[in-house]
Design a protein around this motif. Sequence first.
Motif, mmCIF file in Angstrom:
data_model
loop_
_atom_site.group_PDB
_atom_site.id
_atom_site.type_symbol
_atom_site.label_atom_id
_atom_site.label_comp_id
_atom_site.label_asym_id
_atom_site.label_seq_id
_atom_site.Cartn_x
_atom_site.Cartn_y
_atom_site.Cartn_z
ATOM 1 N N THR A 48 0.837 -1.212 0.000
ATOM 2 C CA THR A 48 0.000 0.000 0.000
ATOM 3 C C THR A 48 0.865 1.253 0.000
ATOM 4 O O THR A 48 0.582 2.217 -0.720
ATOM 5 N N ALA A 49 1.927 1.238 0.802
ATOM 6 C CA ALA A 49 2.814 2.403 0.876
ATOM 7 C C ALA A 49 3.435 2.708 -0.485
ATOM 8 O O ALA A 49 3.494 3.867 -0.911
ATOM 9 N N LEU A 50 3.882 1.679 -1.189
ATOM 10 C CA LEU A 50 4.487 1.883 -2.510
ATOM 11 C C LEU A 50 3.456 2.365 -3.530
ATOM 12 O O LEU A 50 3.761 3.198 -4.395
ATOM 13 N N PHE A 51 2.236 1.842 -3.422
ATOM 14 C CA PHE A 51 1.167 2.300 -4.315
ATOM 15 C C PHE A 51 0.890 3.792 -4.097
ATOM 16 O O PHE A 51 0.749 4.567 -5.057
ATOM 17 N N LEU A 52 0.824 4.193 -2.833
ATOM 18 C CA LEU A 52 0.600 5.605 -2.523
ATOM 19 C C LEU A 52 1.734 6.461 -3.076
ATOM 20 O O LEU A 52 1.501 7.498 -3.708
ATOM 21 N N LYS A 53 2.957 6.027 -2.822
ATOM 22 C CA LYS A 53 4.128 6.783 -3.283
ATOM 23 C C LYS A 53 4.104 6.951 -4.803
ATOM 24 O O LYS A 53 4.260 8.068 -5.322
ATOM 25 N N ASP A 54 3.915 5.858 -5.525
ATOM 26 C CA ASP A 54 3.921 5.919 -6.993
ATOM 27 C C ASP A 54 2.794 6.809 -7.518
ATOM 28 O O ASP A 54 2.988 7.587 -8.465
ATOM 29 N N THR A 55 1.620 6.701 -6.895
ATOM 30 C CA THR A 55 0.468 7.485 -7.352
ATOM 31 C C THR A 55 0.686 8.975 -7.117
ATOM 32 O O THR A 55 0.441 9.800 -8.008
ATOM 33 N N PHE A 56 1.156 9.328 -5.926
ATOM 34 C CA PHE A 56 1.367 10.746 -5.612
ATOM 35 C C PHE A 56 2.454 11.351 -6.503
ATOM 36 O O PHE A 56 2.327 12.492 -6.955
ATOM 37 N N GLU A 57 3.507 10.598 -6.744
ATOM 38 C CA GLU A 57 4.573 11.106 -7.618
ATOM 39 C C GLU A 57 4.069 11.259 -9.046
ATOM 40 O O GLU A 57 4.442 12.208 -9.744
#
Length: 224
Positions: free
Chosen positions: A12-21
């Motif tokens: 989930t953390a990586l999904f959030l990071k990729d989406t926000f970037e």
Amino acid sequence: MNIAIVEDEAITALFLKDTFEEFGHNILCMYDNSAEMLEFLNKNRNIDLIFMDIQINGKLDGIDLAYEISIKYPKISIVFITSFKDDETIDRAKIVSPLGYIIKPVVESDLNAILMVVESFKRNRQVVDNNIVEIGPYIYEKESKTVREADEIIYLSKNETIFLAYLIENKNSYISHEQLIMKIWNGESNREVSLRELIYRLRKKMPDLHIKNVPKIGYILAAS
């Protein structure tokens, strides 16, 4: 925006990071526990928004961590991302006044919508912040030219308000007697006594206002 992520699920953390970037935002940090997030904030306070899981590692859960952050750093916005949807947890989360409460699984459209809400909120708050000046215990509202202490309005005369606004506009800079007389009385002669009386009245109404007078130089509104 500068975003922090506190999430104990790596996927989930990586999904959030990729989406926000992908949306063009900066990810300043990613942690799975409360202690490291607080340590980061002690050294870096340029975070605009924290996406916070509720079930995280550490002594504090996400709600308790968000509450502590809201007290110490009130300008940081919080959005919860969690699997908890029971009334008790939601009621606890309300205490923090988050800008969002997203139920997992998270989808990109939810994140995009909440980011739009947060950006709008921050733009509106910036307008409010630009209109408000804090002077020790006093709040001066530029638009309404109103002075408050706590919830009480301090009533100033027209000339007292002009004087105070001019000092605020030139905070931490000396203003000569001549400049003040020109500003308040359009340069009328023999106004030195009137100026001293005005300052005396203002100090009576606002005793914690730090107006410093340096002979032959002028007045300054010093930082409190």
